[in-house]
Design an enzyme around this catalytic site. Sequence first.
Site, mmCIF file in Angstrom:
data_model
loop_
_atom_site.group_PDB
_atom_site.id
_atom_site.type_symbol
_atom_site.label_atom_id
_atom_site.label_comp_id
_atom_site.label_asym_id
_atom_site.label_seq_id
_atom_site.Cartn_x
_atom_site.Cartn_y
_atom_site.Cartn_z
ATOM 1 N N GLU A 71 0.832 -1.216 0.000
ATOM 2 C CA GLU A 71 0.000 0.000 0.000
ATOM 3 C C GLU A 71 0.860 1.257 0.000
ATOM 4 O OE1 GLU A 71 -2.879 2.339 -0.616
ATOM 5 O OE2 GLU A 71 -3.428 0.245 -0.315
ATOM 6 N N GLU A 87 -3.982 15.464 -15.778
ATOM 7 C CA GLU A 87 -4.796 15.153 -16.952
ATOM 8 C C GLU A 87 -4.794 13.640 -17.182
ATOM 9 O OE1 GLU A 87 -0.626 15.551 -18.283
ATOM 10 O OE2 GLU A 87 -1.909 16.875 -17.127
#
Length: 119
Positions: A71, A87
Site C-alpha cells: 500500500e 490530466e
Amino acid sequence: MDRPKPRGLTRLLRALVSSAKGLAGAYRGEAAFRQELLLAALVVPAGLYLGRSGIERLLLVAPMFLVLVVELLNSAVEATVDRIGLEHHALSGLAKDLGSAAVLLSLGLLALAWVLVLW
C-alpha cells in the site's frame, strides 16, 4: 559538484526521519492505509494468539505487513503520477491500476495464508 552523502549513524538517522515522515504522510493522506492499519490492529494480535508455533504465527502476521508495504508503494506510485500531471493519460491510469492490483494480490495472500494455516 555533488555534496558528500552522509554515512554511518547520520545516514541511519536521516533514513529513520524520512521513514517516519512517509508513515505519517500515508496515515494523514491515504484512507486505504488507515483502513489497512485498522485491519492490522486486528490481524496481528489474532495471528500471534491463534498460531500454534512460531512459523504459524509468522505465516499469519507477515502477509499483513506485506499488505502495508505494498500500500505504501502504491501510494508512492499514485503521488508520482499525480505530480507529473492530473490530466488523463492511459499510462498514468495503467500505473495506478497496477498499483491497485498489487494491493489486491497482497490482500489475497493474507486471506490465503489465514485459510491454509487455520484450516
